[in-house]
Design a protein around this motif. Structure first.
Motif, PDB file in Angstrom:
ATOM      1  N   MET A  34       0.856  -1.192   0.000  1.00  0.00           N
ATOM      2  CA  MET A  34       0.000   0.000   0.000  1.00  0.00           C
ATOM      3  C   MET A  34       0.896   1.248   0.000  1.00  0.00           C
ATOM      4  SD  MET A  34      -3.298   0.572   0.209  1.00  0.00           S
ATOM      5  CE  MET A  34      -4.286   2.015   0.385  1.00  0.00           C
ATOM      6  N   PRO A  35       0.767   2.110  -1.004  1.00  0.00           N
ATOM      7  CA  PRO A  35       1.593   3.315  -1.027  1.00  0.00           C
ATOM      8  C   PRO A  35       1.218   4.282   0.093  1.00  0.00           C
ATOM      9  CG  PRO A  35       0.128   3.229  -2.949  1.00  0.00           C
ATOM     10  CD  PRO A  35      -0.090   1.982  -2.169  1.00  0.00           C
ATOM     11  N   THR A  36       2.218   5.005   0.591  1.00  0.00           N
ATOM     12  CA  THR A  36       1.987   6.007   1.629  1.00  0.00           C
ATOM     13  C   THR A  36       1.239   7.204   1.021  1.00  0.00           C
ATOM     14  OG1 THR A  36       4.018   7.228   1.180  1.00  0.00           O
ATOM     15  CG2 THR A  36       4.176   5.366   2.735  1.00  0.00           C
ATOM     16  N   PRO A  37       0.625   8.037   1.862  1.00  0.00           N
ATOM     17  CA  PRO A  37      -0.009   9.250   1.325  1.00  0.00           C
ATOM     18  C   PRO A  37       0.983  10.108   0.535  1.00  0.00           C
ATOM     19  CG  PRO A  37      -0.788   8.857   3.547  1.00  0.00           C
ATOM     20  CD  PRO A  37       0.310   7.853   3.295  1.00  0.00           C
ATOM     21  N   ARG A  38       2.225  10.188   1.000  1.00  0.00           N
ATOM     22  CA  ARG A  38       3.249  10.963   0.287  1.00  0.00           C
ATOM     23  C   ARG A  38       3.477  10.383  -1.106  1.00  0.00           C
ATOM     24  NH1 ARG A  38       7.323  14.577   0.958  1.00  0.00           N
ATOM     25  NH2 ARG A  38       9.215  14.182  -0.233  1.00  0.00           N
ATOM     26  N   ASP A  39       3.550   9.062  -1.196  1.00  0.00           N
ATOM     27  CA  ASP A  39       3.728   8.404  -2.499  1.00  0.00           C
ATOM     28  C   ASP A  39       2.497   8.585  -3.391  1.00  0.00           C
ATOM     29  OD1 ASP A  39       6.259   7.519  -1.721  1.00  0.00           O
ATOM     30  OD2 ASP A  39       5.529   5.549  -1.073  1.00  0.00           O
ATOM     31  N   GLN A  40       1.318   8.536  -2.787  1.00  0.00           N
ATOM     32  CA  GLN A  40       0.079   8.736  -3.547  1.00  0.00           C
ATOM     33  C   GLN A  40       0.034  10.148  -4.132  1.00  0.00           C
ATOM     34  OE1 GLN A  40      -3.526   7.591  -1.362  1.00  0.00           O
ATOM     35  NE2 GLN A  40      -2.272   6.186  -0.162  1.00  0.00           N
ATOM     36  N   LEU A  41       0.424  11.137  -3.316  1.00  0.00           N
ATOM     37  CA  LEU A  41       0.421  12.524  -3.789  1.00  0.00           C
ATOM     38  C   LEU A  41       1.437  12.700  -4.913  1.00  0.00           C
ATOM     39  CD1 LEU A  41      -0.521  15.440  -3.680  1.00  0.00           C
ATOM     40  CD2 LEU A  41       1.056  15.816  -1.754  1.00  0.00           C
ATOM     41  N   LEU A  42       2.615  12.125  -4.767  1.00  0.00           N
ATOM     42  CA  LEU A  42       3.630  12.222  -5.809  1.00  0.00           C
ATOM     43  C   LEU A  42       3.114  11.615  -7.113  1.00  0.00           C
ATOM     44  CD1 LEU A  42       6.467  12.949  -6.760  1.00  0.00           C
ATOM     45  CD2 LEU A  42       7.255  10.750  -5.818  1.00  0.00           C
ATOM     46  N   ALA A  43       2.458  10.484  -7.036  1.00  0.00           N
ATOM     47  CA  ALA A  43       1.904   9.844  -8.238  1.00  0.00           C
ATOM     48  C   ALA A  43       0.854  10.739  -8.899  1.00  0.00           C
ATOM     49  CB  ALA A  43       1.308   8.482  -7.887  1.00  0.00           C
ATOM     50  N   LEU A  44      -0.008  11.360  -8.096  1.00  0.00           N
ATOM     51  CA  LEU A  44      -1.011  12.274  -8.657  1.00  0.00           C
ATOM     52  C   LEU A  44      -0.359  13.467  -9.337  1.00  0.00           C
ATOM     53  CD1 LEU A  44      -3.995  12.582  -6.138  1.00  0.00           C
ATOM     54  CD2 LEU A  44      -4.077  11.848  -8.514  1.00  0.00           C
ATOM     55  N   ILE A  45       0.670  14.022  -8.715  1.00  0.00           N
ATOM     56  CA  ILE A  45       1.367  15.164  -9.317  1.00  0.00           C
ATOM     57  C   ILE A  45       1.957  14.759 -10.655  1.00  0.00           C
ATOM     58  CG2 ILE A  45       3.360  16.713  -9.087  1.00  0.00           C
ATOM     59  CD1 ILE A  45       2.729  16.733  -6.026  1.00  0.00           C
ATOM     60  N   LYS A  46       2.614  13.612 -10.696  1.00  0.00           N
ATOM     61  CA  LYS A  46       3.218  13.146 -11.952  1.00  0.00           C
ATOM     62  C   LYS A  46       2.153  12.902 -13.019  1.00  0.00           C
ATOM     63  CE  LYS A  46       7.368  10.842 -10.152  1.00  0.00           C
ATOM     64  NZ  LYS A  46       8.003   9.518  -9.976  1.00  0.00           N
ATOM     65  N   ASP A  47       1.016  12.325 -12.619  1.00  0.00           N
ATOM     66  CA  ASP A  47      -0.042  11.987 -13.578  1.00  0.00           C
ATOM     67  C   ASP A  47      -0.850  13.200 -14.035  1.00  0.00           C
ATOM     68  OD1 ASP A  47       0.669   9.315 -13.371  1.00  0.00           O
ATOM     69  OD2 ASP A  47      -1.001   8.786 -12.040  1.00  0.00           O
TER      70      ASP A  47
END
Length: 186
Positions: A1-14
């Motif tokens: 399960m990705p951390t919230p920090r990782d989830q936010l980074l993925a959203l920024i990239k996408d």
């Protein structure tokens, strides 16, 4: 399960990284643009921004117990401040938000800073991303003129183009969540 920090980074990239030649607010040309409003105003992005940035501020001693209010120059800082206000409230913490206008209104209360009064309060100035530091510096100056104690500047993405150095030259610590390297842009 990705951390919230990782989830936010993925959203920024996408959602936020747009490739192609653009002119930045500084007048500089870039081969990409990081449009963070696509994340800060997104139904999944806004809560992540609030919680991840609040976590970062707490790590550096600028959490809701140490800071009274957060805000910055309209428009980039507005959704970031709102996200932090809501994240803090969801944790049972009080944190106000404020908006710095580019210039005082000519009518009504003729205020430059909207929201709860920040005079005598400890604040953190926000921005979504900063190239030259111009917007956060304007907000720092306005907050100081209004009688606030500015404890720091926090941005979501640092472009590594001199903003940090200019802000720290004012005696204000500079914090960010992600670098261009984190976004795969450096």
């Amino acid at each position: 399960m990705p951390t919230p920090r990782d989830q936010l980074l993925a959203l920024i990239k996408d959602l936020a990284v747009v490739h192609g030649t653009v002119t930045l607010s500084s007048g500089r040309q870039a081969e990409y643009y990081v449009d963070l409003r696509r994340v800060t105003l997104h139904h999944a992005g806004a809560p992540l921004v609030g919680h991840v940035l609040l976590d970062r501020l707490e790590e550096v001693g600028l959490g809701a117990g140490e800071v009274d209010a957060v805000g910055g120059l309209t428009l980039g800082a507005d959704p970031v401040a709102d996200a932090l206000l809501h994240a803090a409230a969801s944790r049972g913490q009080g944190l106000d938000a404020f908006v710095v206008r580019k210039e005082a209104k000519a009518h009504g209360m003729q205020r430059r800073i909207e929201g709860p009064d920040i005079a005598g309060r400890k604040v953190v100035v926000l921005e979504d991303t900063s190239t030259t530091g111009g917007s956060p510096i304007t907000a720092v100056e306005a907050a100081r003129e209004a009688g606030a104690e500015v404890l720091g500047v926090a941005v979501i993405v640092d472009r590594a183009t001199g903003a940090q150095e200019k802000i720290e030259a004012l005696g204000v610590p500079y914090h960010y969540l992600y670098s261009l390297t984190d976004l795969g842009l450096a």
